[in-house]
Write a protein that holds these residues in place. Sequence first.
Motif, PDB file in Angstrom:
ATOM      1  N   ARG A 124      -9.026 -72.386 -26.892  1.00 61.16           N
ATOM      2  CA  ARG A 124      -8.442 -73.639 -26.412  1.00 61.16           C
ATOM      3  C   ARG A 124      -8.019 -73.491 -24.951  1.00 61.16           C
ATOM      4  O   ARG A 124      -7.933 -74.467 -24.222  1.00 61.16           O
ATOM      5  N   VAL A 125      -7.718 -72.253 -24.559  1.00 61.50           N
ATOM      6  CA  VAL A 125      -7.338 -71.957 -23.183  1.00 61.50           C
ATOM      7  C   VAL A 125      -8.565 -71.378 -22.478  1.00 61.50           C
ATOM      8  O   VAL A 125      -9.008 -70.280 -22.798  1.00 61.50           O
ATOM      9  N   ILE A 126      -9.135 -72.120 -21.556  1.00 61.41           N
ATOM     10  CA  ILE A 126     -10.337 -71.696 -20.843  1.00 61.41           C
ATOM     11  C   ILE A 126      -9.960 -71.360 -19.403  1.00 61.41           C
ATOM     12  O   ILE A 126      -9.400 -72.190 -18.688  1.00 61.41           O
ATOM     13  N   THR A 127     -10.262 -70.144 -18.996  1.00 59.27           N
ATOM     14  CA  THR A 127      -9.952 -69.693 -17.640  1.00 59.27           C
ATOM     15  C   THR A 127     -11.225 -69.187 -16.971  1.00 59.27           C
ATOM     16  O   THR A 127     -12.287 -69.122 -17.592  1.00 59.27           O
ATOM     17  N   PHE A 159      -9.139 -63.041 -20.240  1.00 57.55           N
ATOM     18  CA  PHE A 159     -10.186 -63.584 -21.102  1.00 57.55           C
ATOM     19  C   PHE A 159     -10.026 -63.106 -22.546  1.00 57.55           C
ATOM     20  O   PHE A 159     -10.342 -63.835 -23.489  1.00 57.55           O
ATOM     21  N   MET A 160      -9.489 -61.908 -22.755  1.00 61.45           N
ATOM     22  CA  MET A 160      -9.301 -61.414 -24.113  1.00 61.45           C
ATOM     23  C   MET A 160      -8.231 -62.212 -24.849  1.00 61.45           C
ATOM     24  O   MET A 160      -8.401 -62.619 -26.006  1.00 61.45           O
ATOM     25  N   LEU A 161      -7.111 -62.466 -24.158  1.00 54.50           N
ATOM     26  CA  LEU A 161      -6.026 -63.218 -24.799  1.00 54.50           C
ATOM     27  C   LEU A 161      -6.433 -64.662 -25.068  1.00 54.50           C
ATOM     28  O   LEU A 161      -5.998 -65.266 -26.051  1.00 54.50           O
ATOM     29  N   THR A 162      -7.246 -65.223 -24.182  1.00 47.95           N
ATOM     30  CA  THR A 162      -7.687 -66.600 -24.416  1.00 47.95           C
ATOM     31  C   THR A 162      -8.533 -66.698 -25.668  1.00 47.95           C
ATOM     32  O   THR A 162      -8.544 -67.737 -26.344  1.00 47.95           O
ATOM     33  N   ARG A 163      -9.246 -65.627 -25.998  1.00 49.80           N
ATOM     34  CA  ARG A 163     -10.055 -65.606 -27.212  1.00 49.80           C
ATOM     35  C   ARG A 163      -9.185 -65.391 -28.445  1.00 49.80           C
ATOM     36  O   ARG A 163      -9.241 -66.149 -29.414  1.00 49.80           O
ATOM     37  N   LEU A 164      -8.386 -64.330 -28.419  1.00 48.97           N
ATOM     38  CA  LEU A 164      -7.666 -63.907 -29.618  1.00 48.97           C
ATOM     39  C   LEU A 164      -6.428 -64.747 -29.889  1.00 48.97           C
ATOM     40  O   LEU A 164      -6.132 -65.062 -31.044  1.00 48.97           O
ATOM     41  N   SER A 222      -6.968 -72.260 -14.586  1.00 48.82           N
ATOM     42  CA  SER A 222      -6.674 -70.837 -14.383  1.00 48.82           C
ATOM     43  C   SER A 222      -5.486 -70.656 -13.450  1.00 48.82           C
ATOM     44  O   SER A 222      -4.585 -69.861 -13.721  1.00 48.82           O
ATOM     45  N   VAL A 223      -5.490 -71.401 -12.338  1.00 53.62           N
ATOM     46  CA  VAL A 223      -4.391 -71.301 -11.377  1.00 53.62           C
ATOM     47  C   VAL A 223      -3.098 -71.818 -11.998  1.00 53.62           C
ATOM     48  O   VAL A 223      -2.027 -71.222 -11.815  1.00 53.62           O
TER      49      VAL A 223
END
Length: 268
Positions: A220-223, A210-215, A60-61
């Motif tokens: 693949r990007v976990i924050t 979190f929305m962009l990581t899903r859509l 995340s950082v």
Amino acid sequence: MKKYNAFFAIPYFLWLVFFVLAPVILIVGYSFFDSNGNFTLQNYATYFASGKYLAMTFNSVLYAFLITLLTLVISYPTAYFLTKLKHRDLWLLLIILPTWINMLLKAYAFIGIFSLHGGINRFMTFFGLAPHQILFTDVGFMIVAMYIQLPFMIMPIFTGLEELNPSLIKASRDLGANAFQTFAKVVFPLSLTGVKSGIQAVFIPSLSFFMLTRLIGGNRVITLGTAIEEHFLVTQDWGMGATIGVVLIVAMFIVMIITGEKKKGGRN
């Protein structure tokens, strides 16, 4: 007169209490309870002892840092160039306009643009290039995040550059400084307030995407924001979700302290 000033401040304090302080207190409170409602410190012990959560925090950082850095690299020259334009208000309006559109709509628009049969790949095939998977990649996520955050970096920097005293730049040139020295010694240091404000406006929200990581990232990007959503909406482990939220709040405060304005002491 002071009574009237205090009266007009009441709505502000009510908003602060109910929509800022109360949610933070609730999050901190929930972090000390397990899924059965029992008081415990196990949530914090699990978080700091788990390599999964620590790796998620690092990711995340890292993503927030890269998004902020790349956005700053693009935004500073853009803001500097805007200060030299004649019709700057029109250009500023064009920069601000995307912020009026809902983030979800922008994310879905980029899904269409980045897909295998989307606009970018069709443009590439026009030149005989094979389609590439841009959607559900780290690069795709970074591009969309930067696009969304750009106005929030450009505007504070533009304001800081706009408030510069032109006589200081003229004085620097009169003293023999070239363009690069003037920028490095005068323009950039005096615009650091806008840069710091822009970093706060971009880095802090980027920590909790979190929305962009899903859509766009396709999970693949976990924050930390993704983990909070999972614990509150999927696993129903509100205690662990609140614990991650507390860590996120602490991280945001650290960023604000680092990028905040330091008061200079001295005698008048």
